[in-house]
Write a protein that holds these residues in place. Structure first.
Motif, PDB file in Angstrom:
ATOM      1  N   MET A 103       0.845  -1.191   0.000  1.00 52.71           N
ATOM      2  CA  MET A 103       0.000   0.000   0.000  1.00 52.71           C
ATOM      3  C   MET A 103       0.877   1.237   0.000  1.00 52.71           C
ATOM      4  O   MET A 103       1.439   1.609   1.026  1.00 52.71           O
ATOM      5  N   GLY A 104       0.996   1.857  -1.171  1.00 55.91           N
ATOM      6  CA  GLY A 104       1.788   3.064  -1.243  1.00 55.91           C
ATOM      7  C   GLY A 104       2.375   3.269  -2.614  1.00 55.91           C
ATOM      8  O   GLY A 104       2.246   2.418  -3.498  1.00 55.91           O
ATOM      9  N   SER A 105       3.005   4.425  -2.800  1.00 54.72           N
ATOM     10  CA  SER A 105       3.538   4.802  -4.105  1.00 54.72           C
ATOM     11  C   SER A 105       4.977   5.276  -4.010  1.00 54.72           C
ATOM     12  O   SER A 105       5.520   5.813  -4.967  1.00 54.72           O
ATOM     13  N   THR A 106       5.601   5.126  -2.839  1.00 52.21           N
ATOM     14  CA  THR A 106       6.943   5.687  -2.658  1.00 52.21           C
ATOM     15  C   THR A 106       7.903   4.784  -1.884  1.00 52.21           C
ATOM     16  O   THR A 106       9.064   5.128  -1.721  1.00 52.21           O
ATOM     17  N   ASN A 107       7.422   3.689  -1.370  1.00 55.51           N
ATOM     18  CA  ASN A 107       8.212   2.812  -0.506  1.00 55.51           C
ATOM     19  C   ASN A 107       8.440   3.403   0.896  1.00 55.51           C
ATOM     20  O   ASN A 107       9.133   2.829   1.723  1.00 55.51           O
ATOM     21  N   ASP A 120      19.137   9.154  -7.911  1.00 54.21           N
ATOM     22  CA  ASP A 120      19.159  10.364  -7.105  1.00 54.21           C
ATOM     23  C   ASP A 120      18.653   9.955  -5.728  1.00 54.21           C
ATOM     24  O   ASP A 120      17.460   9.748  -5.525  1.00 54.21           O
ATOM     25  N   ASN A 121      19.584   9.852  -4.789  1.00 54.82           N
ATOM     26  CA  ASN A 121      19.243   9.320  -3.463  1.00 54.82           C
ATOM     27  C   ASN A 121      18.324  10.220  -2.649  1.00 54.82           C
ATOM     28  O   ASN A 121      17.838   9.823  -1.591  1.00 54.82           O
ATOM     29  N   SER A 122      18.040  11.424  -3.140  1.00 58.32           N
ATOM     30  CA  SER A 122      17.093  12.276  -2.414  1.00 58.32           C
ATOM     31  C   SER A 122      15.668  12.033  -2.906  1.00 58.32           C
ATOM     32  O   SER A 122      14.723  12.653  -2.443  1.00 58.32           O
ATOM     33  N   ARG A 123      15.535  11.123  -3.870  1.00 54.12           N
ATOM     34  CA  ARG A 123      14.208  10.829  -4.431  1.00 54.12           C
ATOM     35  C   ARG A 123      13.766   9.409  -4.122  1.00 54.12           C
ATOM     36  O   ARG A 123      14.598   8.517  -3.907  1.00 54.12           O
ATOM     37  N   VAL A 124      12.440   9.220  -4.171  1.00 46.76           N
ATOM     38  CA  VAL A 124      11.872   7.895  -3.920  1.00 46.76           C
ATOM     39  C   VAL A 124      12.001   7.054  -5.202  1.00 46.76           C
ATOM     40  O   VAL A 124      12.099   7.591  -6.304  1.00 46.76           O
ATOM     41  N   PRO A 125      11.979   5.719  -5.035  1.00 51.67           N
ATOM     42  CA  PRO A 125      12.031   4.847  -6.204  1.00 51.67           C
ATOM     43  C   PRO A 125      10.641   4.583  -6.751  1.00 51.67           C
ATOM     44  O   PRO A 125      10.489   3.886  -7.753  1.00 51.67           O
ATOM     45  N   GLY A 126       9.622   5.105  -6.070  1.00 48.64           N
ATOM     46  CA  GLY A 126       8.250   4.725  -6.394  1.00 48.64           C
ATOM     47  C   GLY A 126       7.852   3.540  -5.538  1.00 48.64           C
ATOM     48  O   GLY A 126       8.633   3.029  -4.742  1.00 48.64           O
ATOM     49  N   GLY A 127       6.601   3.136  -5.694  1.00 48.44           N
ATOM     50  CA  GLY A 127       6.129   2.005  -4.889  1.00 48.44           C
ATOM     51  C   GLY A 127       4.863   1.454  -5.466  1.00 48.44           C
ATOM     52  O   GLY A 127       4.360   1.959  -6.460  1.00 48.44           O
ATOM     53  N   SER A 128       4.363   0.399  -4.906  1.00 47.75           N
ATOM     54  CA  SER A 128       4.900  -0.164  -3.682  1.00 47.75           C
ATOM     55  C   SER A 128       6.121  -1.054  -3.893  1.00 47.75           C
ATOM     56  O   SER A 128       6.886  -1.276  -2.952  1.00 47.75           O
ATOM     57  N   THR A 382       7.808  12.989 -12.623  1.00 47.13           N
ATOM     58  CA  THR A 382       8.950  12.111 -12.341  1.00 47.13           C
ATOM     59  C   THR A 382       8.985  11.822 -10.833  1.00 47.13           C
ATOM     60  O   THR A 382       8.151  12.332 -10.079  1.00 47.13           O
ATOM     61  N   ALA A 383       9.973  11.037 -10.410  1.00 47.84           N
ATOM     62  CA  ALA A 383      10.054  10.583  -9.008  1.00 47.84           C
ATOM     63  C   ALA A 383       9.990  11.747  -8.015  1.00 47.84           C
ATOM     64  O   ALA A 383      10.674  12.750  -8.171  1.00 47.84           O
ATOM     65  N   PHE A 384       9.154  11.572  -6.995  1.00 51.76           N
ATOM     66  CA  PHE A 384       9.025  12.602  -5.951  1.00 51.76           C
ATOM     67  C   PHE A 384      10.277  12.622  -5.076  1.00 51.76           C
ATOM     68  O   PHE A 384      10.998  11.639  -4.988  1.00 51.76           O
ATOM     69  N   LYS A 385      10.480  13.757  -4.414  1.00 51.94           N
ATOM     70  CA  LYS A 385      11.511  13.842  -3.376  1.00 51.94           C
ATOM     71  C   LYS A 385      11.030  13.042  -2.159  1.00 51.94           C
ATOM     72  O   LYS A 385       9.821  12.989  -1.899  1.00 51.94           O
ATOM     73  N   LEU A 386      11.962  12.479  -1.422  1.00 56.25           N
ATOM     74  CA  LEU A 386      11.583  11.779  -0.183  1.00 56.25           C
ATOM     75  C   LEU A 386      10.823  12.753   0.707  1.00 56.25           C
ATOM     76  O   LEU A 386      11.247  13.896   0.875  1.00 56.25           O
ATOM     77  N   GLY A 387       9.714  12.301   1.258  1.00 55.84           N
ATOM     78  CA  GLY A 387       8.937  13.139   2.180  1.00 55.84           C
ATOM     79  C   GLY A 387       7.998  14.129   1.502  1.00 55.84           C
ATOM     80  O   GLY A 387       7.153  14.731   2.153  1.00 55.84           O
ATOM     81  N   GLU A 388       8.127  14.293   0.182  1.00 59.10           N
ATOM     82  CA  GLU A 388       7.356  15.321  -0.518  1.00 59.10           C
ATOM     83  C   GLU A 388       5.846  15.144  -0.390  1.00 59.10           C
ATOM     84  O   GLU A 388       5.105  16.110  -0.274  1.00 59.10           O
TER      85      GLU A 388
END
Ligand code: GLN
Length: 449
Positions: A103-107, A120-128, A382-388
């Motif tokens: 359940m989710g889109s960012t891990n 880019d380690n400041s971004r999520v890989p997507g999810g789940s 494109t991939a969101f920033k972590l926490g965005e």
């Protein structure tokens, strides 16, 4: 195997693997080597190194759905997909991080911390299936399995610049796949190219006596015709292509892409799809309803986590174990699902969403009858920033607009890398075809890549 084990150790900070089966993988590789030297015929996937999402059971190994509620639980049997990989001599190297219960889109909903996008380690890989995507993206294994209920294979493939296939509902047995929403869930495959994905699909697809929803349809040869030089008749959905939510630069990128297809002799025409804004609400009503039922089995008695608190009556014991074991997003969905199924609201939400599902499916099938495939974005950005997006679940859900369609209708869909945004991140194009037309889908994808 040594190569991949080294890479996994070097890139541990990505947090893609939950467990690595080091000894087992090395032993398996040695055994295959011996059999080869003895002149034995090996399986179709001999020596192929594969990672599996932590919602897929592998006998004798831990499986947790990235949830504390299943921490320490060991599978008593293997998923049919896993059995079939092993029977063809594939080497399973470990299990991969994901959002809790898919359940989710960012891990970011994993109980074991997020996986990072290797580009880019400041971004999520997507999810789940974020861990499964990064494992292939960062070359930690050759191919991986994920699960796709509303985009969880295609969306992270898009964010990571790789290929992700969600087959037709019922093409791959769900036996041994931990259920999120049973009428949507399907095992999917990540790879660097179409040939790898086709080779794995060939092995794991097909009827299964342990899953009555697995189709009886024969499995065609997915590799045959992959290289044919045909031209195709494509449709794009105007309502998707000109949607407000789509990133402006990507919007232009898709238009250029459609023009380049026409120059190659394909036809590309726009069709309207007036239900697009209803797909996300319908998806979240139906999947949370199914999830609230599927997840009722985690009661602290039969599996995994049970509260340490003593002297509770049974109901209190269930409540306490579940409150401690499940994460925030899973609780949100259980509450939402229970609400939409409650007597007073059932017709207003659940029945209505089923009606939307039927309309959407009929309309989509009608278009798919006229064209070889529908082309559309996989994700609006494109991939969101972590926490965005963690504080805004609605914004997170709305980003599923392009992927949930294929799950609502049960049709196959694939995301293949298309281009790179000026922010440096890749984005892909999604291809959708008729039910059980994976051979065609893979062929088209191969031509486009
Ligand atoms: N992002 C979607 C969700 O959160 C898809 C998940 C999935 O496909 N497992 O439900």
């Amino acid at each position: 195997v040594r190569y991949y084990l080294n890479r996994i150790a070097q890139l541990k900070h990505l947090n893609a693997f939950l467990e690595v089966y080091e000894e087992e993988a090395l032993t398996k590789a040695q055994m295959l080597d011996t059999r080869l030297k003895n002149g034995e015929k090996l399986g179709a996937l001999a020596g192929v190194v594969i990672g599996i999402k932590d919602v897929i059971c592998y006998k004798g190994h831990n499986v947790s759905a990235a949830s504390h509620i299943l921490e320490g639980f060991t599978s008593l049997f293997s998923a049919t997909a896993v059995e079939r990989l092993l029977a063809e001599d594939a080497i399973i190297i470990g299990n991969l991080n994901c959002d809790e219960f898919a359940m989710g889109s960012t891990n970011e909903n994993s109980a074991f911390g997020p996986t990072l996008n290797a580009l880019d380690n400041s971004r999520v890989p997507g999810g789940s299936s974020g861990g499964s995507a990064v494992a292939v993206q960062a070359d930690l294994c050759q191919v991986s399995l994920g699960s796709d209920t509303g985009g969880s294979v295609r969306q992270p493939a898009d964010f990571c610049g790789i290929v992700g296939l969600k087959p037709t509902y019922g093409r791959i047995s769900r036996y041994g796949l931990i259920a999120y929403a049973s009428s949507f869930d399907q095992i999917g495959i990540f790879g660097k190219d179409i040939a790898d994905v086709a080779a794995v699909l060939q092995v794991i697809a097909g009827p299964d006596e342990f899953d009555s929803t697995a189709s009886q349809q024969a499995v065609p040869d997915y590799k045959a015709g992959l290289e044919d030089n045909k031209t195709f008749k494509f449709a794009y959905l105007r309502d998707a292509q000109y949607h407000d939510g789509l990133d402006a630069e990507m919007k232009d990128g898709y238009i250029d892409f459609f023009e380049s297809l026409q120059l190659l002799g394909h036809t590309v025409s726009g069709r309207s799809f007036e239900y697009l804004d209803y797909v996300v609400p319908a998806y979240y009503v139906l999947t949370t309803a199914e999830a609230s039922s599927n997840l009722s089995r985690y009661d602290g008695v039969k599996y995994g986590h049970r509260t340490a608190e003593q002297h509770l009556d049974l109901i209190e014991f269930y409540k306490k174990s579940r409150s401690e074991g499940f994460g925030k997003e899973v609780k949100r969905r259980i509450l939402l699902g229970t609400f939409v199924l409650s007597a007073g609201y059932y017709d207003a939400y659940y029945t209505k969403a089923q009606q939307v599902r039927r309309l959407v499916t009929e309309k989509l099938n009608e278009i798919l009858e006229e064209y070889d495939a529908i082309l559309m974005p996989t994700v609006p950005s494109t991939a969101f920033k972590l926490g965005e997006k963690t504080d805004d679940p609605i914004a997170m859900y709305l980003a599923d607009i392009y992927t949930v369609l294929a799950n609502l209708a049960g049709v196959p869909a694939i995301s293949v890398p298309l281009s790179r945004h000026s922010n440096g991140m890749p984005y892909g194009v999604q291809i959708i075809t008729k039910k059980f037309s994976e051979a065609n889908l893979l062929h088209i994808a191969n031509r486009i890549m």
